[in-house]
Scaffold this motif. Structure first.
Motif, PDB file in Angstrom:
ATOM      1  N   LEU A 158     -38.782  -7.933  -7.598  1.00 26.87           N
ATOM      2  CA  LEU A 158     -39.215  -6.685  -8.217  1.00 26.87           C
ATOM      3  C   LEU A 158     -40.290  -7.024  -9.235  1.00 26.87           C
ATOM      4  O   LEU A 158     -40.019  -7.663 -10.258  1.00 26.87           O
ATOM      5  CB  LEU A 158     -38.030  -5.985  -8.889  1.00 26.87           C
ATOM      6  CG  LEU A 158     -38.331  -4.638  -9.550  1.00 26.87           C
ATOM      7  CD1 LEU A 158     -38.832  -3.629  -8.517  1.00 26.87           C
ATOM      8  CD2 LEU A 158     -37.088  -4.096 -10.252  1.00 26.87           C
ATOM      9  N   ASP A 159     -41.519  -6.620  -8.942  1.00 28.06           N
ATOM     10  CA  ASP A 159     -42.655  -6.955  -9.796  1.00 28.06           C
ATOM     11  C   ASP A 159     -42.688  -6.027 -11.006  1.00 28.06           C
ATOM     12  O   ASP A 159     -42.822  -4.803 -10.859  1.00 28.06           O
ATOM     13  CB  ASP A 159     -43.956  -6.824  -9.004  1.00 28.06           C
ATOM     14  CG  ASP A 159     -45.146  -7.372  -9.780  1.00 28.06           C
ATOM     15  OD1 ASP A 159     -45.690  -6.635 -10.626  1.00 28.06           O
ATOM     16  OD2 ASP A 159     -45.509  -8.541  -9.545  1.00 28.06           O
ATOM     17  N   ILE A 160     -42.563  -6.606 -12.200  1.00 28.22           N
ATOM     18  CA  ILE A 160     -42.520  -5.807 -13.419  1.00 28.22           C
ATOM     19  C   ILE A 160     -43.871  -5.151 -13.699  1.00 28.22           C
ATOM     20  O   ILE A 160     -43.946  -4.031 -14.208  1.00 28.22           O
ATOM     21  CB  ILE A 160     -42.087  -6.681 -14.617  1.00 28.22           C
ATOM     22  CG1 ILE A 160     -40.648  -7.162 -14.415  1.00 28.22           C
ATOM     23  CG2 ILE A 160     -42.206  -5.910 -15.925  1.00 28.22           C
ATOM     24  CD1 ILE A 160     -40.126  -8.005 -15.554  1.00 28.22           C
ATOM     25  N   THR A 161     -44.958  -5.829 -13.335  1.00 30.55           N
ATOM     26  CA  THR A 161     -46.291  -5.295 -13.626  1.00 30.55           C
ATOM     27  C   THR A 161     -46.619  -4.072 -12.778  1.00 30.55           C
ATOM     28  O   THR A 161     -47.058  -3.030 -13.290  1.00 30.55           O
ATOM     29  CB  THR A 161     -47.357  -6.378 -13.392  1.00 30.55           C
ATOM     30  OG1 THR A 161     -47.051  -7.519 -14.194  1.00 30.55           O
ATOM     31  CG2 THR A 161     -48.738  -5.848 -13.757  1.00 30.55           C
ATOM     32  N   SER A 162     -46.388  -4.172 -11.476  1.00 29.75           N
ATOM     33  CA  SER A 162     -46.746  -3.072 -10.574  1.00 29.75           C
ATOM     34  C   SER A 162     -45.604  -2.090 -10.344  1.00 29.75           C
ATOM     35  O   SER A 162     -45.830  -0.968  -9.886  1.00 29.75           O
ATOM     36  CB  SER A 162     -47.198  -3.637  -9.225  1.00 29.75           C
ATOM     37  OG  SER A 162     -46.121  -4.326  -8.588  1.00 29.75           O
ATOM     38  N   GLY A 163     -44.374  -2.512 -10.630  1.00 31.61           N
ATOM     39  CA  GLY A 163     -43.218  -1.665 -10.375  1.00 31.61           C
ATOM     40  C   GLY A 163     -42.873  -1.561  -8.903  1.00 31.61           C
ATOM     41  O   GLY A 163     -42.220  -0.602  -8.479  1.00 31.61           O
ATOM     42  N   LYS A 164     -43.273  -2.550  -8.108  1.00 36.00           N
ATOM     43  CA  LYS A 164     -43.077  -2.487  -6.659  1.00 36.00           C
ATOM     44  C   LYS A 164     -42.038  -3.503  -6.204  1.00 36.00           C
ATOM     45  O   LYS A 164     -41.996  -4.632  -6.685  1.00 36.00           O
ATOM     46  CB  LYS A 164     -44.406  -2.743  -5.946  1.00 36.00           C
ATOM     47  CG  LYS A 164     -44.370  -2.524  -4.440  1.00 36.00           C
ATOM     48  CD  LYS A 164     -45.748  -2.702  -3.848  1.00 36.00           C
ATOM     49  CE  LYS A 164     -45.749  -2.483  -2.340  1.00 36.00           C
ATOM     50  NZ  LYS A 164     -45.408  -1.093  -1.991  1.00 36.00           N
ATOM     51  N   TRP A 165     -41.196  -3.074  -5.264  1.00 38.71           N
ATOM     52  CA  TRP A 165     -40.225  -3.964  -4.634  1.00 38.71           C
ATOM     53  C   TRP A 165     -40.936  -4.749  -3.540  1.00 38.71           C
ATOM     54  O   TRP A 165     -41.534  -4.167  -2.630  1.00 38.71           O
ATOM     55  CB  TRP A 165     -39.081  -3.152  -4.045  1.00 38.71           C
ATOM     56  CG  TRP A 165     -38.097  -3.948  -3.233  1.00 38.71           C
ATOM     57  CD1 TRP A 165     -38.089  -4.094  -1.881  1.00 38.71           C
ATOM     58  CD2 TRP A 165     -36.989  -4.695  -3.723  1.00 38.71           C
ATOM     59  NE1 TRP A 165     -37.038  -4.887  -1.488  1.00 38.71           N
ATOM     60  CE2 TRP A 165     -36.342  -5.278  -2.602  1.00 38.71           C
ATOM     61  CE3 TRP A 165     -36.476  -4.939  -4.994  1.00 38.71           C
ATOM     62  CZ2 TRP A 165     -35.213  -6.074  -2.723  1.00 38.71           C
ATOM     63  CZ3 TRP A 165     -35.348  -5.731  -5.116  1.00 38.71           C
ATOM     64  CH2 TRP A 165     -34.724  -6.292  -3.997  1.00 38.71           C
ATOM     65  N   THR A 166     -40.887  -6.076  -3.619  1.00 38.08           N
ATOM     66  CA  THR A 166     -41.602  -6.919  -2.663  1.00 38.08           C
ATOM     67  C   THR A 166     -40.667  -7.600  -1.674  1.00 38.08           C
ATOM     68  O   THR A 166     -41.111  -8.430  -0.876  1.00 38.08           O
ATOM     69  CB  THR A 166     -42.414  -7.989  -3.415  1.00 38.08           C
ATOM     70  OG1 THR A 166     -41.524  -8.773  -4.233  1.00 38.08           O
ATOM     71  CG2 THR A 166     -43.470  -7.337  -4.300  1.00 38.08           C
ATOM     72  N   GLY A 167     -39.391  -7.264  -1.724  1.00 36.96           N
ATOM     73  CA  GLY A 167     -38.432  -7.874  -0.811  1.00 36.96           C
ATOM     74  C   GLY A 167     -38.333  -7.109   0.500  1.00 36.96           C
ATOM     75  O   GLY A 167     -39.161  -6.259   0.833  1.00 36.96           O
ATOM     76  N   THR A 168     -37.287  -7.418   1.257  1.00 35.55           N
ATOM     77  CA  THR A 168     -37.060  -6.783   2.555  1.00 35.55           C
ATOM     78  C   THR A 168     -36.742  -5.303   2.386  1.00 35.55           C
ATOM     79  O   THR A 168     -36.040  -4.907   1.453  1.00 35.55           O
ATOM     80  CB  THR A 168     -35.896  -7.471   3.284  1.00 35.55           C
ATOM     81  OG1 THR A 168     -36.173  -8.871   3.390  1.00 35.55           O
ATOM     82  CG2 THR A 168     -35.695  -6.887   4.674  1.00 35.55           C
ATOM     83  N   GLN A 169     -37.261  -4.495   3.300  1.00 37.41           N
ATOM     84  CA  GLN A 169     -36.986  -3.063   3.297  1.00 37.41           C
ATOM     85  C   GLN A 169     -36.198  -2.684   4.545  1.00 37.41           C
ATOM     86  O   GLN A 169     -36.293  -3.358   5.577  1.00 37.41           O
ATOM     87  CB  GLN A 169     -38.286  -2.268   3.257  1.00 37.41           C
ATOM     88  CG  GLN A 169     -39.078  -2.416   1.978  1.00 37.41           C
ATOM     89  CD  GLN A 169     -40.235  -1.435   1.931  1.00 37.41           C
ATOM     90  OE1 GLN A 169     -40.224  -0.414   2.595  1.00 37.41           O
ATOM     91  NE2 GLN A 169     -41.240  -1.753   1.143  1.00 37.41           N
ATOM     92  N   PRO A 170     -35.423  -1.606   4.462  1.00 39.52           N
ATOM     93  CA  PRO A 170     -34.717  -1.141   5.661  1.00 39.52           C
ATOM     94  C   PRO A 170     -35.717  -0.755   6.746  1.00 39.52           C
ATOM     95  O   PRO A 170     -36.794  -0.233   6.456  1.00 39.52           O
ATOM     96  CB  PRO A 170     -33.943   0.087   5.164  1.00 39.52           C
ATOM     97  CG  PRO A 170     -33.873  -0.069   3.680  1.00 39.52           C
ATOM     98  CD  PRO A 170     -35.115  -0.787   3.279  1.00 39.52           C
ATOM     99  N   SER A 171     -35.369  -0.999   7.992  1.00 40.03           N
ATOM    100  CA  SER A 171     -36.257  -0.645   9.098  1.00 40.03           C
ATOM    101  C   SER A 171     -36.206   0.860   9.341  1.00 40.03           C
ATOM    102  O   SER A 171     -35.174   1.503   9.118  1.00 40.03           O
ATOM    103  CB  SER A 171     -35.837  -1.387  10.367  1.00 40.03           C
ATOM    104  OG  SER A 171     -34.554  -0.957  10.788  1.00 40.03           O
ATOM    105  N   PRO A 172     -37.315   1.450   9.795  1.00 41.73           N
ATOM    106  CA  PRO A 172     -37.324   2.895  10.074  1.00 41.73           C
ATOM    107  C   PRO A 172     -36.271   3.306  11.096  1.00 41.73           C
ATOM    108  O   PRO A 172     -35.779   4.434  11.078  1.00 41.73           O
ATOM    109  CB  PRO A 172     -38.742   3.135  10.599  1.00 41.73           C
ATOM    110  CG  PRO A 172     -39.559   2.023  10.013  1.00 41.73           C
ATOM    111  CD  PRO A 172     -38.641   0.840   9.966  1.00 41.73           C
ATOM    112  N   GLY A 173     -35.907   2.387  11.990  1.00 38.78           N
ATOM    113  CA  GLY A 173     -34.916   2.714  13.004  1.00 38.78           C
ATOM    114  C   GLY A 173     -33.488   2.709  12.506  1.00 38.78           C
ATOM    115  O   GLY A 173     -32.565   3.046  13.256  1.00 38.78           O
ATOM    116  N   SER A 174     -33.287   2.314  11.240  1.00 34.83           N
ATOM    117  CA  SER A 174     -31.929   2.257  10.685  1.00 34.83           C
ATOM    118  C   SER A 174     -31.629   3.446   9.788  1.00 34.83           C
ATOM    119  O   SER A 174     -30.812   3.353   8.875  1.00 34.83           O
ATOM    120  CB  SER A 174     -31.744   0.962   9.887  1.00 34.83           C
ATOM    121  OG  SER A 174     -32.627   0.940   8.761  1.00 34.83           O
ATOM    122  N   ALA A 175     -32.307   4.566  10.038  1.00 37.38           N
ATOM    123  CA  ALA A 175     -32.125   5.752   9.194  1.00 37.38           C
ATOM    124  C   ALA A 175     -30.661   6.185   9.185  1.00 37.38           C
ATOM    125  O   ALA A 175     -30.012   6.227  10.239  1.00 37.38           O
ATOM    126  CB  ALA A 175     -33.005   6.886   9.698  1.00 37.38           C
TER     127      ALA A 175
END
Length: 373
Positions: A158-175
Motif C-alpha cells: 500500500l503506497d502511502i504517497t499515491s494511496g494505491k494498492w499495488t498488490g494482487t487484486q480479485p479477478s473480474p470473474g470472481s465477482a
C-alpha cells in the motif's frame, strides 16, 4: 316524663403519623428469610456465588433478565422483573412475528453472522459506517485476494504517497454472487447478500409460484387485476375475485410480482457483555418502514445501482396483501451478483497512513476483518 336529651360533643384528637423511611434496596442487598422464595409462578433461587437470595434481576439471576423493567404487572406477587423488555422482539414497538428467523434470538444472531461474512467477502462496511470504515473493509478484501496477512509478511503493498494498492487484486470473474429462495408464503425473504450504495448489481429470477391455494400459478411478473364495470367486481384472469379489493403491499405492481428492497433483516441493538468473554448480543428484527422506502419491482432480470438509501442486504417477497399470505405456495430462485467488481484499489490519502498501520498491527486488523463468531 319528657324525654331526656343528652348533648353529644365530638372530640377531635390529633392523630400523629410516624413516617418511617427506609433506604431504597439496591442490587447488592440480600435477604436471609429463606433459601427459596416463591414469587407467583416464579421461584427465586439463591445466588450461586453468594449462597444468598438477592433481589430479582441480579447479575447471576438464572432467568437472565435485567433489573430494568419496561412494563410490569401490578399484582402483589410481582417480583419487579418485566416479562416484556425492550431487548426482546416482544416489545410493543415491533410487530408480532410468528415462525421463521425473526422470532428466535439465536437465529437472528446467526443470520447476522451470514451477512457479516458476505460483507467481508465483498469489502463492504456495516450499515451506517463512515468513509474510513468503508475503506478499511475494502482494504480487507484486497488483502484476502493477496492470500492474507501471513502471505504478505512484512511487505504491505500500500503506497502511502499515491494511496494505491499495488498488490494482487480479485479477478473480474470472481465477482461475489449468491442464489437464495424466495417463498411465496413468507412476508420477508432475506438473502444474506450485502448491498452497498454506489455499487452496481444484477438480479435474475427463475421459477413460478401460486396464489389462492394453487388456483393461479404465475412467474415472477405476477398477474394484473381490473375493475369490471359490468360485473361490478375486481377481475383477474377472467374471474371475479374478492381478494382483489385488498390493498397490495407494493401498489405500483402486479399481484404476486417479485418485489425486493434493501435494509437490515436483523440489527444489533447492544451487547450486554463483552463479546470476547462469551457475552450476549441483542438483535432486533427488521424495521419494515425503513425497507419499505427502498422497494422496487423485479421482472425476470434487473440491473441497478444502489442509491444512498439502499444499504444493508437484499430482501424480497411476493407482492400480496397483508393477511393473505396463508394461501400462497411455491417459491422462486433469485440470484444476485455484484457487477462493479473488483473493488477500487485507490484510497483517500488522508486515510492511507492509518490503514497501513492497521495492517502492520494484526490486532487492529482483526477488529474489522474477523468473521462473525
Amino acid at each position: 316524663m319528657p324525654p331526656l336529651h343528652l348533648g353529644l360533643r365530638t372530640l377531635s384528637l390529633p392523630v400523629i403519623l410516624l413516617l418511617i423511611s427506609s433506604p431504597t434496596p439496591t442490587l447488592t442487598q440480600t435477604t436471609t428469610i429463606s433459601n427459596r422464595i416463591p414469587e407467583g409462578d416464579q421461584t427465586i433461587t439463591p445466588n450461586p456465588l453468594t449462597g444468598e437470595v438477592e433481589l430479582p434481576g441480579h447479575e447471576n439471576d438464572p432467568r437472565g433478565l435485567p433489573n430494568l423493567p419496561f412494563s410490569v404487572d401490578s399484582n402483589r406477587l410481582s417480583d419487579g422483573v418485566s416479562s416484556i423488555s425492550p431487548w426482546t422482539s416482544t416489545g410493543p414497538s415491533f410487530p408480532l412475528y410468528k415462525g421463521g428467523t425473526l422470532t428466535d434470538p439465536t437465529s437472528r444472531k446467526d443470520h447476522d453472522g451470514v451477512t457479516q461474512d458476505n460483507r467481508v467477502e465483498q469489502g463492504v462496511g456495516p450499515t451506517g459506517s463512515g468513509a474510513f470504515e468503508k475503506a478499511k473493509a475494502r482494504l480487507a478484501s484486497l488483502v484476502k485476494s493477496s492470500g492474507g496477512l501471513a502471505a504478505l509478511g512484512g511487505n504491505i503493498p500500500l503506497d502511502i504517497t499515491s494511496g494505491k494498492w499495488t498488490g494482487t487484486q480479485p479477478s473480474p470473474g470472481s465477482a461475489p454472487t449468491k442464489a437464495f429462495t424466495v417463498l411465496a408464503g413468507e412476508r420477508w425473504n432475506p438473502s444474506g447478500f450485502a448491498i452497498d450504495p454506489g455499487e452496481t448489481y444484477s438480479v435474475t429470477v427463475s421459477g413460478t409460484w401460486s396464489d389462492l391455494s394453487g388456483s393461479i400459478t404465475v412467474d415472477t411478473n405476477g398477474y394484473d387485476a381490473n375493475f369490471n364495470v359490468r360485473k361490478k367486481c375486481y377481475e383477474a384472469q377472467g374471474t371475479c375475485r374478492t381478494h382483489l379489493r385488498e390493498r397490495l403491499r407494493f401498489e405500483r405492481s402486479n399481484w404476486m410480482h417479485l418485489i425486493c428492497g434493501v435494509g437490515d433483516y436483523v440489527s444489533l441493538l447492544m451487547e450486554v457483555e463483552e463479546s470476547g468473554s462469551g457475552g450476549l448480543q441483542r438483535y432486533l428484527p427488521i424495521e419494515e418502514e425503513v425497507v419499505r422506502e427502498t422497494l422496487f419491482a423485479v421482472d425476470n432480470t434487473i440491473t441497478f445501482e444502489a442509491n444512498p438509501s439502499q444499504e444493508g442486504e437484499l430482501i424480497c417477497f411476493a407482492n400480496d396483501a397483508d393477511g393473505l399470505y396463508y394461501d400462497n405456495s411455491g417459491g422462486v430462485t433469485v440470484t444476485v451478483t455484484r457487477l462493479s467488481w473488483p473493488p477500487s484499489d485507490e484510497f483517500d490519502k488522508n486515510y492511507v497512513e492509518y490503514l497501513k498501520e492497521s495492517l502492520e498491527n494484526p490486532s487492529k486488523y482483526d477488529d474489522y476483518v474477523g468473521l462473525h463468531p
